[in-house]
Motif scaffolding. Structure first.
Motif, PDB file in Angstrom:
ATOM      1  N   MET A 163       0.782  -1.248  -0.166  1.00 13.99           N
ATOM      2  CA  MET A 163      -0.080   0.439   0.147  1.00 13.99           C
ATOM      3  C   MET A 163       0.383   1.360   0.086  1.00 13.99           C
ATOM      4  O   MET A 163       1.573   1.023   0.706  1.00 13.99           O
ATOM      5  CB  MET A 163      -1.413   0.539   0.639  1.00 13.99           C
ATOM      6  N   LEU A 164       0.664   2.340  -0.998  1.00 12.65           N
ATOM      7  CA  LEU A 164       1.151   3.563  -0.958  1.00 12.65           C
ATOM      8  C   LEU A 164       1.138   4.489   0.060  1.00 12.65           C
ATOM      9  O   LEU A 164       0.130   4.693   1.081  1.00 12.65           O
ATOM     10  CB  LEU A 164       0.311   3.906  -2.183  1.00 12.65           C
ATOM     11  N   GLU A 165       2.199   4.636   1.038  1.00  6.48           N
ATOM     12  CA  GLU A 165       1.806   5.435   1.895  1.00  6.48           C
ATOM     13  C   GLU A 165       3.376   6.393   1.786  1.00  6.48           C
ATOM     14  O   GLU A 165       4.397   6.260   1.107  1.00  6.48           O
ATOM     15  CB  GLU A 165       2.973   4.987   2.896  1.00  6.48           C
ATOM     16  N   ILE A 166       2.599   7.641   1.945  1.00  4.99           N
ATOM     17  CA  ILE A 166       3.275   9.357   2.191  1.00  4.99           C
ATOM     18  C   ILE A 166       3.442   9.478   2.899  1.00  4.99           C
ATOM     19  O   ILE A 166       2.832   9.688   3.860  1.00  4.99           O
ATOM     20  CB  ILE A 166       2.558   9.671   0.201  1.00  4.99           C
ATOM     21  N   PRO A 185      -3.200  -8.416  -3.335  1.00  2.04           N
ATOM     22  CA  PRO A 185      -2.042  -7.611  -2.373  1.00  2.04           C
ATOM     23  C   PRO A 185      -0.265  -7.379  -3.252  1.00  2.04           C
ATOM     24  O   PRO A 185       0.259  -6.340  -2.528  1.00  2.04           O
ATOM     25  CB  PRO A 185      -1.425  -8.986  -1.190  1.00  2.04           C
ATOM     26  N   GLU A 186      -0.039  -8.506  -4.094  1.00  2.00           N
ATOM     27  CA  GLU A 186       0.654  -7.655  -5.046  1.00  2.00           C
ATOM     28  C   GLU A 186       0.088  -6.070  -6.409  1.00  2.00           C
ATOM     29  O   GLU A 186       1.238  -5.897  -6.702  1.00  2.00           O
ATOM     30  CB  GLU A 186       0.941  -8.743  -5.938  1.00  2.00           C
ATOM     31  N   SER A 187      -1.145  -5.816  -5.817  1.00  2.00           N
ATOM     32  CA  SER A 187      -1.331  -4.760  -7.017  1.00  2.00           C
ATOM     33  C   SER A 187      -0.610  -3.311  -6.841  1.00  2.00           C
ATOM     34  O   SER A 187       0.010  -2.506  -5.576  1.00  2.00           O
ATOM     35  CB  SER A 187      -2.486  -3.948  -6.983  1.00  2.00           C
ATOM     36  N   LYS A 188       0.012  -2.663  -7.942  1.00  2.00           N
ATOM     37  CA  LYS A 188       0.820  -1.806  -7.640  1.00  2.00           C
ATOM     38  C   LYS A 188      -0.567  -0.515  -7.701  1.00  2.00           C
ATOM     39  O   LYS A 188       0.085   0.891  -8.053  1.00  2.00           O
ATOM     40  CB  LYS A 188       1.724  -1.582  -8.854  1.00  2.00           C
ATOM     41  N   GLU A 189      -1.548  -0.444  -8.158  1.00  2.00           N
ATOM     42  CA  GLU A 189      -2.718   0.271  -8.668  1.00  2.00           C
ATOM     43  C   GLU A 189      -3.427   1.365  -7.884  1.00  2.00           C
ATOM     44  O   GLU A 189      -3.321   0.923  -6.199  1.00  2.00           O
ATOM     45  CB  GLU A 189      -3.820  -0.033  -9.367  1.00  2.00           C
ATOM     46  N   VAL A 190      -3.104   2.529  -8.113  1.00  2.00           N
ATOM     47  CA  VAL A 190      -3.336   3.372  -7.068  1.00  2.00           C
ATOM     48  C   VAL A 190      -4.864   3.935  -7.330  1.00  2.00           C
ATOM     49  O   VAL A 190      -4.131   4.795  -8.542  1.00  2.00           O
ATOM     50  CB  VAL A 190      -2.008   3.875  -6.143  1.00  2.00           C
TER      51      VAL A 190
END
Length: 348
Positions: free
Chosen positions: A1-4, A38-43
């Motif tokens: 999951m993208l964290e910023i 879980p492997e998705s890089k979609e955001v």
């Protein structure tokens, strides 16, 4: 999951020539793509950043399979065009000559845009606001047509293609099972639908122009002066403008979050839909041909509304998959009756 981080936000703001640093930020929306993969890089992540001077901006970060930086740039250009023509929509910031830019953030490639934060988001509307929003949509249509602006991207509703809210294609995919339940009823529905689409077929040959695509829940806002504005252009693409007008009227009636105690909550289409169309007609009058086509277009929207066909717990397809033959037959008859009930365009 993208964290910023705040540092990441400030790096972006610096690139977009925003003078003040962010002192805090909060998430406004996040699509949880990793829940299914879980492997998705979609955001799809939207954050609100509060700046040192007390103002706020919205940073949108996106990486989705059907979205390119060229598409986001074109959608942003359309929003900026509307702004230039006096439509209330948040100011978009540029990095260099562009609105959209790729970033690599903690292993995620994302397309970023930055815009002014606006207050007054509307989760529901009354008849007065529905009329204003109809006028707003008509003005946007007039601008798109005059500018000959086009974006090749799928919209939420197009009666001549597969789409998100009109589930005729899903209905046809279960043809064999429906035929087993009631062949005569199913074939009658298909025949009526095909006849109606023949009536509507001239619309396929009309010019298509870009539309914002989603005038429903939380995509509109009211300014302090009482004007209506629009944001969120992620469903922005080409459509027949008349089809878009009718569908947006239905959107507002069915998809906004009308609260408990709202006197039209039980029948929003009796209030919101005619008010919306009335406002639209004041800015962009419906032709006699469009008025003639309205009952047929509304009937196919109503009969194959995707919530009723596949999404709700009581939907046609879920009843079919559950083996409830009598319920399926009743729902097929309901679809047939909705098609046969040709409601004229409301008095405008």
């Amino acid at each position: 999951m993208l964290e910023i981080s705040l540092c990441t936000v400030n790096t972006i703001l610096k690139d977009y020539n925003i003078l003040f640093k962010a002192v805090s930020y909060t998430e406004l929306q996040r699509y949880d793509y990793e829940e299914d993969n879980p492997e998705s890089k979609e955001v799809r992540l939207i954050v609100k950043a509060v700046l040192q001077d007390g103002s706020s901006v919205v940073v949108r970060l996106k990486n989705e399979s059907d979205v390119s930086v060229e598409l986001v740039e074109k959608q942003s250009q359309f929003a900026a065009l509307l702004k230039n023509y006096g439509i209330d929509t948040p100011t978009l910031y540029k990095t260099g000559q562009n609105f959209a830019k790729w970033y690599l953030i903690h292993g995620y490639h994302v397309i970023v845009t930055v815009e002014e934060f606006v207050d007054g988001e509307l989760a529901w509307i009354d008849a007065g606001l529905a009329e204003k929003s109809g006028r707003l949509l008509a003005k946007i249509h007039n601008i798109a047509e005059a500018a000959q602006f086009h974006i090749e991207y799928g919209v939420l509703f197009d009666p001549f293609t597969e789409n998100d809210l009109f589930a005729h294609a899903d209905f046809l995919s279960y043809a064999e099972k429906f035929l087993a339940v009631d062949q005569i009823l199913y074939e009658n529905i298909v025949e009526i639908y095909n006849n109606y689409m023949e009536v509507l077929s001239p619309l396929k040959n009309e010019p298509r122009y870009v539309v914002q695509g989603d005038f429903s829940d939380c995509n509109l806002y009211q300014t302090q002066k009482g004007c209506l504005g629009v944001f969120d252009f992620n469903r922005c693409g080409d459509n027949n403008l008349y089809c878009d007008a009718v569908m947006q009227a239905v959107f507002q009636a069915r998809l906004m979050n009308y609260p408990e105690g709202c006197k039209w909550r039980e029948n929003p289409e009796g209030v919101i839909l005619p008010a919306f169309l009335k406002g639209y007609n004041k800015e962009r009058p419906f032709s006699e041909t469009q008025r003639y086509m309205y009952p047929y277009l509304y009937a196919v929207i109503d009969a194959f509304w995707s919530m009723d066909i596949k999404w709700s717990e009581n939907s046609l397809i879920k009843k079919l998959e559950g083996g409830d033959t009598e319920a399926v037959r009743d729902k097929l008859e309901t679809i047939r009756q909705k098609l046969l009930c040709l409601k004229p365009m409301p008095t405008l």
